[in-house]
Design a protein around this motif. Sequence first.
Motif, PDB file in Angstrom:
ATOM      1  N   VAL A 175       0.904  -1.115   0.034  1.00 46.73           N
ATOM      2  CA  VAL A 175      -0.238   0.020   0.068  1.00 46.73           C
ATOM      3  C   VAL A 175       0.860   1.066  -0.181  1.00 46.73           C
ATOM      4  CG1 VAL A 175      -1.842   1.291   1.334  1.00 46.73           C
ATOM      5  CG2 VAL A 175      -1.934  -1.200   1.088  1.00 46.73           C
ATOM      6  N   TYR A 176       1.923   1.134   0.965  1.00 49.48           N
ATOM      7  CA  TYR A 176       2.846   2.345   0.903  1.00 49.48           C
ATOM      8  C   TYR A 176       3.489   2.785  -0.377  1.00 49.48           C
ATOM      9  CZ  TYR A 176       6.732   5.455   2.561  1.00 49.48           C
ATOM     10  OH  TYR A 176       7.611   6.315   2.548  1.00 49.48           O
ATOM     11  N   PHE A 177       3.943   1.516  -1.041  1.00 50.67           N
ATOM     12  CA  PHE A 177       4.909   1.598  -2.220  1.00 50.67           C
ATOM     13  C   PHE A 177       3.756   2.069  -3.472  1.00 50.67           C
ATOM     14  CE2 PHE A 177       5.809  -0.041  -6.583  1.00 50.67           C
ATOM     15  CZ  PHE A 177       7.217   0.114  -6.552  1.00 50.67           C
ATOM     16  N   ALA A 178       2.646   1.601  -3.565  1.00 49.97           N
ATOM     17  CA  ALA A 178       1.595   2.089  -4.605  1.00 49.97           C
ATOM     18  C   ALA A 178       1.305   3.320  -4.466  1.00 49.97           C
ATOM     19  CB  ALA A 178       0.348   0.998  -4.585  1.00 49.97           C
ATOM     20  N   THR A 179       0.757   3.906  -3.332  1.00 52.90           N
ATOM     21  CA  THR A 179       0.138   5.057  -2.753  1.00 52.90           C
ATOM     22  C   THR A 179       1.073   6.230  -2.178  1.00 52.90           C
ATOM     23  OG1 THR A 179      -0.399   4.822  -0.596  1.00 52.90           O
ATOM     24  CG2 THR A 179      -1.895   3.868  -2.141  1.00 52.90           C
ATOM     25  N   GLN A 180       2.316   5.930  -1.894  1.00 58.00           N
ATOM     26  CA  GLN A 180       3.298   6.932  -1.222  1.00 58.00           C
ATOM     27  C   GLN A 180       2.830   7.520  -0.018  1.00 58.00           C
ATOM     28  OE1 GLN A 180       6.560   7.020  -2.488  1.00 58.00           O
ATOM     29  NE2 GLN A 180       5.848   5.044  -3.283  1.00 58.00           N
TER      30      GLN A 180
END
Length: 276
Positions: A175-180
């Motif tokens: 989720v962090y990788f995709a949304t930053q």
Amino acid sequence: MDSQVLVALALSLVGGLSTSLGALIVILNPAPNLKMLGLLQGFAAGLMLSISFLDLAHNAINSIGFLKGNLWFFAGVMFFAFVVNFIPEPTIAPSSESKNKKHTGDEGGKDVMKKHRRQVLFSGVITAVGISLHNFPEGMAVFLGSMKGLRVGLNLALAIALHNIPEGVAVALPVYFATQSKWQAFKLSTLSGFAEPLGVIIVAYLFPSSLSPEILEGLLGAVGGVMAFLTLHEMLPLAFDYAGQKQAVKAVFLGMAFMSASLYFLEISLPKEMSL
């Protein structure tokens, strides 16, 4: 509220909120690259395969018999396959050919990265759903364990907390990788852990005396099927794509070894009649 229910609820929060610790590990570190993402997805896949086959399905078969255990397991597989069917997998809308001809390199690179991010976000959401389904009957198990005594419930909650931390990583990382967005990663990971105290509340108030050990074992067997499908359908393909097959396989077995050690310490800390 009954004092035993309060104790069980508090213990389940210890396990459930440990997914937030996994999220913190992710958001306090620099943004991972694709290879690191693949390695951690492989590690998380190993955790989930170990829980699914070596713990949940195994215990269900031993407790309620080979046929019933397998029926529950494959019911979980079919249930989650059905759920995934209703979650549309993101795709990149094709751009017009005329616009792409002049900027093939730049636009192609942006499209590839956009596709990576959408695929990873989809994986993170599916992982959160699967882990929530996994945490729900774990909350039931914590409740039943705490009914036998505080020591049993506490040991069970602490052991669950141990393997919920990497599960929090498994949710927050994609989720962090995709949304930053650190908040989105933390929020989704934390919400997946809240399924555990929810399991305590439901089993305490909707099924106060009618939830038999056989039903609990069957539910845990079905969760094993859910996790097996999730791992093979979503996590392993991403791990192979981003880390390479050889490195991803090593990460999978490392995850399996870690979870097996966690389950071993859980087993020796509980009476023989109480196993997760």
